[in-house]
Design an enzyme around this catalytic site. Sequence first.
Site, PDB file in Angstrom:
ATOM      1  N   GLU A 212     -20.349 -18.656  33.445  1.00 41.88           N
ATOM      2  CA  GLU A 212     -19.184 -18.044  32.791  1.00 41.88           C
ATOM      3  C   GLU A 212     -19.290 -16.525  32.628  1.00 41.88           C
ATOM      4  OE1 GLU A 212     -18.164 -21.875  29.889  1.00 41.88           O
ATOM      5  OE2 GLU A 212     -18.682 -19.942  29.007  1.00 41.88           O
ATOM      6  N   TYR A 356     -11.163 -26.500  30.456  1.00 40.41           N
ATOM      7  CA  TYR A 356     -10.853 -27.378  29.337  1.00 40.41           C
ATOM      8  C   TYR A 356      -9.359 -27.568  29.104  1.00 40.41           C
ATOM      9  CZ  TYR A 356     -15.771 -27.214  27.973  1.00 40.41           C
ATOM     10  OH  TYR A 356     -17.134 -27.340  27.970  1.00 40.41           O
ATOM     11  N   GLU A 421     -18.207 -28.109  33.698  1.00 38.27           N
ATOM     12  CA  GLU A 421     -17.923 -28.395  32.287  1.00 38.27           C
ATOM     13  C   GLU A 421     -16.478 -28.826  32.148  1.00 38.27           C
ATOM     14  OE1 GLU A 421     -18.897 -25.626  29.196  1.00 38.27           O
ATOM     15  OE2 GLU A 421     -20.601 -24.822  30.323  1.00 38.27           O
TER      16      GLU A 421
END
Length: 502
Positions: A212, A356, A421
């Site tokens: 990230e 996400y 993720e």
Amino acid sequence: MRSSTLTLQLSSKPPWKCTQTPHSLQLLLLLLIISLGVLCCGSECSRHDFPQNPNLVFGFATSAYQVEGAANQDGRTPSIWDTFSHAGQAAGGATGDVACDQYHKYKEDVQLMADLGLEAYRFSISWSRLIPYGRGPVNPKGLQYYNNLINELLSHGIQPHVTLCNYDLPQALEEDYGGWIGRNIVKDFATYADVCFREFGDRVKYWSTINEPNVFAQGGYDAGVLPPQRCSPPFGRVNCTRGNSSTEPYIAAHHILLAHASAVRLYRKKFQQTQHGFIGLCIYAIWFTPLSDSKEDIIATRRANDFVIGWMLDPLVFGDYPNSMKQIAGSRIPAFTKAESELVKGSFDFIGIVHYFPLSVKDNSRVLEYEYRDYYMDQAIVNPGGFDMTTVEVVIAPWSLEGVLEYLKRVYGNPPVFIYENGQRLLRNTTVEDTPRVEYMEAYIEGVLNAVRNGSDTRGYFTWSFLDGYELARSGDTAYGLCYIDLDDPDLKRYPKLSAQW
């Protein structure tokens, strides 16, 4: 909705029913929160429904500081994450000193992974555990730990995916020359990577260099809400005592890209031919859609993509930053020399993504007229579509992951992708019946299936996170883990939740 449809209908409202009431927040606020055989889709699909990638791997993910613990044991020295948390900057004043104590309980954890049928485990190496002062001698105890963990995983048939740096730069390098804003970091990171490739590469086949970097650069060097907490008024969201929000995010990201590319060049030159592994960079990817059908919002959405995804991927694929970034940031963003451009371009075998939720974009181009512009205010105001700092659960919107994968396919030539993720945040409590997390994973895995059927070269899906670990945001009362840990239990016993069994 298939991702191909999303590409054509950027302004259409998502078909998935959101579980929260929409709130208007700036992208900055959202990023602060972040920095934060498998069956799926009910009876409609299964592990065998991924025809283009029959060997697509499913796994769990963690990072060193969030699960290892033993922060001051066996030669490990502080990282910038230790310094940040010990200064009381993390939510609830929490630290990763103990975390999940995986350092001592790795055999138990790997056995639990095996019992759950796990195919792969993504973890990171603590640079300051392996090379305590960032450069110099290797710590024998640190070397032994990672060798033991890797061997234990392989002995249970679990594929290790290793990240070299997940926010936790050795504090010694931060003090020596400013860490990622110092040019020396490029050489030091390559030397550290060399040690990892040499010591573990005979068994590790999947390497991510830095996790990230787009969020890390913004949170750590503009807003100052992540380590190393550098920022300047009026843009810092905390009382920073050092830094420059207008320039340092770009400088740190530039050095990260050069460090990444140097490590990739080293790996390809010295190790890849004999070790037969793969190496990439893992970025935070948000699926942006215009808040309205207006031309202004559509252009602002493109700008948002450039500042979040293009910032990292344009150099890797095309050899330079997006034009919109260069126009807006001007001299604040470093320019690649011809040699640097050639070094960075093509420096990946795969792209890792963290995803996400989606965001909607509203034009805010008037701020482009300001002489001093905040880093993320350079692009747009966003609507999180059902997620804000006071809520816990993340909106279930699998079409957003499909959109990201379609975007990578269409704009960047469909690179191999690992979703490293993706997960649901819930309140940390003793219940193991985490049905909302199951619903979240079920929906997103179906989104992955749709993307694969639509031609995405997706190679893996990893759920965040294996354990209820240390989390930077709201770490005291929320968790992403598929296994519950009672922090009041001296033994830190693990309890698989419904999601882990599912």
